[in-house]
Design an enzyme around this catalytic site. Structure first.
Site, short mmCIF file in Angstrom:
data_model
loop_
_atom_site.label_atom_id
_atom_site.label_comp_id
_atom_site.label_asym_id
_atom_site.label_seq_id
_atom_site.Cartn_x
_atom_site.Cartn_y
_atom_site.Cartn_z
N GLU A 98 40.71 48.95 44.45
CA GLU A 98 40.26 47.84 43.95
C GLU A 98 38.83 47.36 44.32
OE1 GLU A 98 40.37 45.41 41.98
OE2 GLU A 98 41.71 43.70 42.56
N ASP A 102 39.49 38.67 47.97
CA ASP A 102 39.23 37.30 47.90
C ASP A 102 40.24 36.86 48.73
OD1 ASP A 102 37.62 35.04 47.87
OD2 ASP A 102 38.02 34.87 45.76
N PHE A 151 29.63 34.68 46.02
CA PHE A 151 30.15 35.60 44.85
C PHE A 151 29.22 36.65 44.84
CE2 PHE A 151 31.18 36.58 40.71
CZ PHE A 151 32.42 36.04 40.75
N VAL A 152 29.63 37.80 44.55
CA VAL A 152 28.80 39.07 44.43
C VAL A 152 28.89 39.74 42.76
CG1 VAL A 152 28.52 39.60 46.98
CG2 VAL A 152 30.37 40.53 45.78
P1 IMP Z 1 41.89 37.21 44.83
O1 IMP Z 1 43.17 37.35 44.05
O2 IMP Z 1 41.77 35.96 45.11
O3 IMP Z 1 41.80 38.12 46.14
O4 IMP Z 1 40.55 37.59 43.93
C1 IMP Z 1 40.50 39.05 43.79
C2 IMP Z 1 39.83 39.30 42.47
O5 IMP Z 1 38.99 38.16 41.96
C3 IMP Z 1 38.91 40.52 42.44
O6 IMP Z 1 39.98 41.38 41.75
C4 IMP Z 1 37.79 40.05 41.35
O7 IMP Z 1 38.24 40.26 39.70
C5 IMP Z 1 37.62 38.69 41.42
N1 IMP Z 1 36.58 38.45 42.40
C6 IMP Z 1 36.64 37.72 43.48
N2 IMP Z 1 35.54 37.68 44.31
C7 IMP Z 1 34.53 38.05 43.46
C8 IMP Z 1 33.34 38.16 43.70
O8 IMP Z 1 32.40 37.87 44.58
N3 IMP Z 1 32.66 38.83 42.59
C9 IMP Z 1 33.22 39.31 41.43
N4 IMP Z 1 34.60 39.17 41.26
C10 IMP Z 1 35.24 38.59 42.37
MG MG Z 2 39.40 42.58 40.09
#
Ligand code: IMP
Ligand code: MG
Length: 178
Positions: A98, A102, A151-152
């Site tokens: 992955e 986040d 955010f990257v």
């Molecule tokens: P989570 O479900 O909150 O852990 O989010 C994970 C998903 O959010 C990742 O697979 C990314 O698609 C997107 N995401 C989270 N942070 C970023 C970021 O800083 N840049 C780009 N995509 C992000």
């Molecule tokens: Mg993703």
């Protein structure tokens, strides 16, 4: 609101060096086995392409895709499987690949989903980890870089579908590019 890639957080050389170390760790841990790497589209594409070339094992590949609803820079935590694997993972040594964790909701959903399919083992390899934002407990076996809560984009990661092709990882900044 305009956004653009700004400050470089991780350079191409740093990425290459770290991906090499991750490949070496996987080679060591999976010696004598033939793991199946499951890439999470689309963000993991670039990382996975480099990781497999740094992992001298008889690996095979498959892909899945999930959608999560929310604003463009914050995921809502509501996750849906939008594209499934093409092979059975029963009895296989599976490594989920992955781009970033986040809140942890996406990966925790994927882990639970894949665990029900009876793999022999299930591990998680993630390039970037925003540990400070974790809402759901997740065990990560291989982590590229722990990054701050920003955010990257780049090296597979997008904002509104763009910037995946940058060779480095940059912080997304507000306003028009100078
Ligand atoms: P989570 O479900 O909150 O852990 O989010 C994970 C998903 O959010 C990742 O697979 C990314 O698609 C997107 N995401 C989270 N942070 C970023 C970021 O800083 N840049 C780009 N995509 C992000
Ligand atoms: Mg993703």
């Amino acid at each position: 609101m305009d956004h653009h890639p700004g400050r470089v957080l991780i350079s191409p050389d740093e990425i290459t060096a770290r991906v090499g170390e991750l490949g070496e760790a996987i080679r060591h841990d999976y010696a004598g086995r033939a793991p199946l790497l499951v890439g999470v589209l689309k963000g993991a594409l670039t990382f996975m392409a480099d990781l497999i070339r740094a992992t001298p094992l008889p690996v095979s590949l498959d892909f899945m895709s999930v959608s999560s609803y929310g604003s463009s820079t914050r995921s809502s935590g509501v996750v849906r499987l939008s594209f499934d694997l093409s092979v059975s993972i029963e009895g296989r040594d599976v490594i989920i690949v992955e781009d970033i964790i986040d809140s942890g909701r996406t990966i925790s959903y994927l882990r639970r989903n894949l665990a029900t399919r009876h793999p022999r083992s299930l591990a998680l390899c993630v390039l970037l980890d925003k540990v400070a934002r974790r809402e759901v407990e997740v065990t990560v076996d291989y982590i590229g870089f722990v990054i701050p809560d920003e955010f990257v984009v780049g090296y597979g990661l997008d904002h509104d579908g763009l910037y995946r092709n940058l060779p480095h990882i940059a912080v997304l900044e507000r306003g028009p590019a100078l």
